[in-house]
Design a protein around this motif. Structure first.
Motif, PDB file in Angstrom:
ATOM      1  N   LYS A 162      -6.282  14.726   3.616  1.00 52.07           N
ATOM      2  CA  LYS A 162      -6.024  13.223   3.853  1.00 52.07           C
ATOM      3  C   LYS A 162      -5.235  12.569   2.999  1.00 52.07           C
ATOM      4  O   LYS A 162      -4.423  11.868   3.362  1.00 52.07           O
ATOM      5  CB  LYS A 162      -7.455  12.695   3.974  1.00 52.07           C
ATOM      6  N   ILE A 163      -5.516  12.754   1.747  1.00 51.33           N
ATOM      7  CA  ILE A 163      -4.764  12.114   0.664  1.00 51.33           C
ATOM      8  C   ILE A 163      -3.353  12.522   0.906  1.00 51.33           C
ATOM      9  O   ILE A 163      -2.316  11.809   0.434  1.00 51.33           O
ATOM     10  CB  ILE A 163      -5.165  12.137  -0.818  1.00 51.33           C
ATOM     11  N   PHE A 164      -2.914  13.910   1.130  1.00 48.66           N
ATOM     12  CA  PHE A 164      -1.814  14.364   1.168  1.00 48.66           C
ATOM     13  C   PHE A 164      -0.897  13.810   2.448  1.00 48.66           C
ATOM     14  O   PHE A 164       0.238  13.130   2.400  1.00 48.66           O
ATOM     15  CB  PHE A 164      -1.480  15.868   1.493  1.00 48.66           C
ATOM     16  N   PHE A 165      -1.709  13.509   3.333  1.00 45.33           N
ATOM     17  CA  PHE A 165      -0.816  12.745   4.655  1.00 45.33           C
ATOM     18  C   PHE A 165      -0.838  11.396   4.404  1.00 45.33           C
ATOM     19  O   PHE A 165       0.002  10.745   4.977  1.00 45.33           O
ATOM     20  CB  PHE A 165      -1.678  13.093   5.943  1.00 45.33           C
TER      21      PHE A 165
ATOM     22  N   LEU B 105       2.052  10.980   2.276  1.00 43.76           N
ATOM     23  CA  LEU B 105       3.421  11.244   3.380  1.00 43.76           C
ATOM     24  C   LEU B 105       3.547  10.108   4.227  1.00 43.76           C
ATOM     25  O   LEU B 105       4.938   9.677   4.390  1.00 43.76           O
ATOM     26  CB  LEU B 105       3.099  12.331   4.112  1.00 43.76           C
ATOM     27  N   LEU B 106       2.775   9.585   4.748  1.00 44.52           N
ATOM     28  CA  LEU B 106       2.604   8.267   5.457  1.00 44.52           C
ATOM     29  C   LEU B 106       3.309   7.121   4.886  1.00 44.52           C
ATOM     30  O   LEU B 106       4.260   6.564   5.198  1.00 44.52           O
ATOM     31  CB  LEU B 106       1.256   7.807   6.109  1.00 44.52           C
ATOM     32  N   ILE B 107       2.917   6.992   3.743  1.00 41.28           N
ATOM     33  CA  ILE B 107       3.302   5.650   2.741  1.00 41.28           C
ATOM     34  C   ILE B 107       4.884   5.909   2.377  1.00 41.28           C
ATOM     35  O   ILE B 107       5.607   5.172   2.437  1.00 41.28           O
ATOM     36  CB  ILE B 107       2.387   5.598   1.548  1.00 41.28           C
ATOM     37  N   GLY B 108       5.054   7.139   1.910  1.00 41.93           N
ATOM     38  CA  GLY B 108       6.427   7.625   1.698  1.00 41.93           C
ATOM     39  C   GLY B 108       7.371   7.457   2.836  1.00 41.93           C
ATOM     40  O   GLY B 108       8.521   6.991   2.572  1.00 41.93           O
ATOM     41  N   SER B 109       6.696   7.909   3.990  1.00 40.31           N
ATOM     42  CA  SER B 109       7.928   7.743   5.044  1.00 40.31           C
ATOM     43  C   SER B 109       8.029   6.225   5.343  1.00 40.31           C
ATOM     44  O   SER B 109       9.044   5.943   5.984  1.00 40.31           O
ATOM     45  CB  SER B 109       7.472   8.783   6.459  1.00 40.31           C
ATOM     46  N   SER B 110       7.142   5.465   5.427  1.00 41.10           N
ATOM     47  CA  SER B 110       7.250   4.001   5.709  1.00 41.10           C
ATOM     48  C   SER B 110       8.083   3.530   4.781  1.00 41.10           C
ATOM     49  O   SER B 110       8.831   2.538   4.991  1.00 41.10           O
ATOM     50  CB  SER B 110       5.599   3.476   5.688  1.00 41.10           C
TER      51      SER B 110
ATOM     52  N   THR C 111       6.369  -0.883   4.218  1.00 42.02           N
ATOM     53  CA  THR C 111       5.648  -0.125   3.476  1.00 42.02           C
ATOM     54  C   THR C 111       4.225  -0.672   3.206  1.00 42.02           C
ATOM     55  O   THR C 111       3.391   0.252   3.225  1.00 42.02           O
ATOM     56  CB  THR C 111       6.406  -0.542   1.918  1.00 42.02           C
ATOM     57  N   PHE C 112       4.024  -1.896   3.423  1.00 43.68           N
ATOM     58  CA  PHE C 112       2.760  -2.346   3.159  1.00 43.68           C
ATOM     59  C   PHE C 112       1.657  -1.945   4.657  1.00 43.68           C
ATOM     60  O   PHE C 112       0.683  -1.626   4.198  1.00 43.68           O
ATOM     61  CB  PHE C 112       2.624  -3.971   3.206  1.00 43.68           C
ATOM     62  N   ILE C 113       2.498  -2.099   5.828  1.00 45.08           N
ATOM     63  CA  ILE C 113       1.843  -1.385   6.918  1.00 45.08           C
ATOM     64  C   ILE C 113       1.490  -0.037   6.844  1.00 45.08           C
ATOM     65  O   ILE C 113       0.467   0.504   7.061  1.00 45.08           O
ATOM     66  CB  ILE C 113       2.682  -1.434   8.064  1.00 45.08           C
ATOM     67  N   GLY C 114       2.543   0.835   6.196  1.00 45.79           N
ATOM     68  CA  GLY C 114       1.951   2.346   5.827  1.00 45.79           C
ATOM     69  C   GLY C 114       0.788   2.275   4.571  1.00 45.79           C
ATOM     70  O   GLY C 114       0.096   3.315   4.933  1.00 45.79           O
ATOM     71  N   ILE C 115       0.772   1.290   3.864  1.00 47.56           N
ATOM     72  CA  ILE C 115      -0.367   1.601   3.001  1.00 47.56           C
ATOM     73  C   ILE C 115      -1.497   1.270   3.688  1.00 47.56           C
ATOM     74  O   ILE C 115      -2.449   1.965   3.483  1.00 47.56           O
ATOM     75  CB  ILE C 115      -0.108   0.615   1.700  1.00 47.56           C
ATOM     76  N   CYS C 116      -1.537   0.362   4.304  1.00 48.54           N
ATOM     77  CA  CYS C 116      -3.029  -0.320   5.277  1.00 48.54           C
ATOM     78  C   CYS C 116      -3.327   0.852   6.203  1.00 48.54           C
ATOM     79  O   CYS C 116      -4.497   1.105   6.214  1.00 48.54           O
ATOM     80  CB  CYS C 116      -2.440  -1.485   6.092  1.00 48.54           C
ATOM     81  N   ILE C 117      -2.462   1.556   6.945  1.00 46.60           N
ATOM     82  CA  ILE C 117      -2.913   2.664   7.840  1.00 46.60           C
ATOM     83  C   ILE C 117      -3.327   3.715   6.859  1.00 46.60           C
ATOM     84  O   ILE C 117      -4.411   4.357   7.327  1.00 46.60           O
ATOM     85  CB  ILE C 117      -1.733   3.041   8.530  1.00 46.60           C
ATOM     86  N   GLY C 118      -2.947   4.266   5.583  1.00 43.24           N
ATOM     87  CA  GLY C 118      -3.188   4.849   4.753  1.00 43.24           C
ATOM     88  C   GLY C 118      -4.676   4.659   4.442  1.00 43.24           C
ATOM     89  O   GLY C 118      -5.645   5.432   4.264  1.00 43.24           O
ATOM     90  N   ILE C 119      -5.020   3.292   4.117  1.00 39.16           N
ATOM     91  CA  ILE C 119      -6.383   3.087   3.589  1.00 39.16           C
ATOM     92  C   ILE C 119      -7.190   2.863   4.615  1.00 39.16           C
ATOM     93  O   ILE C 119      -8.376   3.672   4.537  1.00 39.16           O
ATOM     94  CB  ILE C 119      -6.221   1.496   2.969  1.00 39.16           C
ATOM     95  N   ILE C 120      -6.819   2.945   5.634  1.00 38.08           N
ATOM     96  CA  ILE C 120      -7.624   2.986   7.063  1.00 38.08           C
ATOM     97  C   ILE C 120      -8.173   4.413   7.282  1.00 38.08           C
ATOM     98  O   ILE C 120      -9.326   4.793   7.701  1.00 38.08           O
ATOM     99  CB  ILE C 120      -7.100   2.175   8.299  1.00 38.08           C
ATOM    100  N   LEU C 121      -6.986   5.190   6.914  1.00 36.94           N
ATOM    101  CA  LEU C 121      -7.366   6.741   7.122  1.00 36.94           C
ATOM    102  C   LEU C 121      -8.409   7.567   6.483  1.00 36.94           C
ATOM    103  O   LEU C 121      -8.835   8.249   6.518  1.00 36.94           O
ATOM    104  CB  LEU C 121      -6.024   7.532   7.534  1.00 36.94           C
TER     105      LEU C 121
END
Length: 182
Positions: free
Chosen positions: A13-16, A19-24, A171-181
């Motif tokens: 999960k942390i890896f993905f 990856l999500l935050i980096g790609s965002s 980037t903020f949206i990517g971080i938020c989605i990451g936190i939710i996941l």
């Protein structure tokens, strides 16, 4: 043993999420760079038009020759546009300048980050070139350059406002989605 499975799942999960935050971040950065590229291309168009104005002042060139001389500036975004215009004007296949411009501005829209209003300014100028005396043509080029300079200042504001906003927001949206996941 159960904890090891959860640790492995958590690591995945942390890896993905990373990856999500980096790609965002990269998506936001790409959008920001597109705003910067548009600003640079506007400045290149202004420089190209000033070169064309000088060519008109110092010599009696045909439209084909003017586009040829402009196409020699390989580092400018209008280089391929000017080359295509020159080739189409030389063909003498019965097409009007308006038809040739319509065809080549479609390519210009695909190849550059210029917006429709900038392309229309360029198109209006090239439709009127060659239809009046040299001084009138130079004034038209100067007027177009002034209009494009106003658009350049607008594009600089867009870089500061919209470009940076998109970069941070995505980037903020990517971080938020990451936190939710997680």
């Amino acid at each position: 043993m159960i904890y090891k499975k959860r640790d492995g799942t958590l690591q995945i999960k942390i890896f993905f999420v990373g990856l999500l935050i980096g790609s965002s971040y990269l998506i936001g950065d790409t959008i920001h760079k597109a705003f910067i590229k548009r600003h640079k291309e506007l400045n290149e168009v202004i420089s190209m038009l000033e070169i064309i104005r000088m060519d008109l002042a110092f010599g009696l060139y045909t439209m084909e020759e003017i586009f040829y001389r402009a196409s020699l500036r390989k580092d400018y975004c209008l280089c391929s546009f000017c080359k295509d215009m020159k080739e189409d004007l030389e063909k003498e296949d019965g097409k009007t300048i308006k038809e040739i411009l319509n065809k080549n501005t479609i390519k210009l829209k695909k190849d550059t980050n210029l917006q429709d209003k900038e392309i229309e300014e360029i198109k209006k100028l090239f439709l009127t070139l060659g239809q009046s005396d040299i001084e009138s043509q130079q004034r038209l080029i100067d007027l177009t350059c002034e209009n494009l300079k106003k658009l350049t200042s607008d594009s600089k504001e867009e870089i500061l406002k919209k470009g940076s906003l998109y970069k941070k927001l995505i980037t903020f949206i990517g971080i938020c989605i990451g936190i939710i996941l997680i």
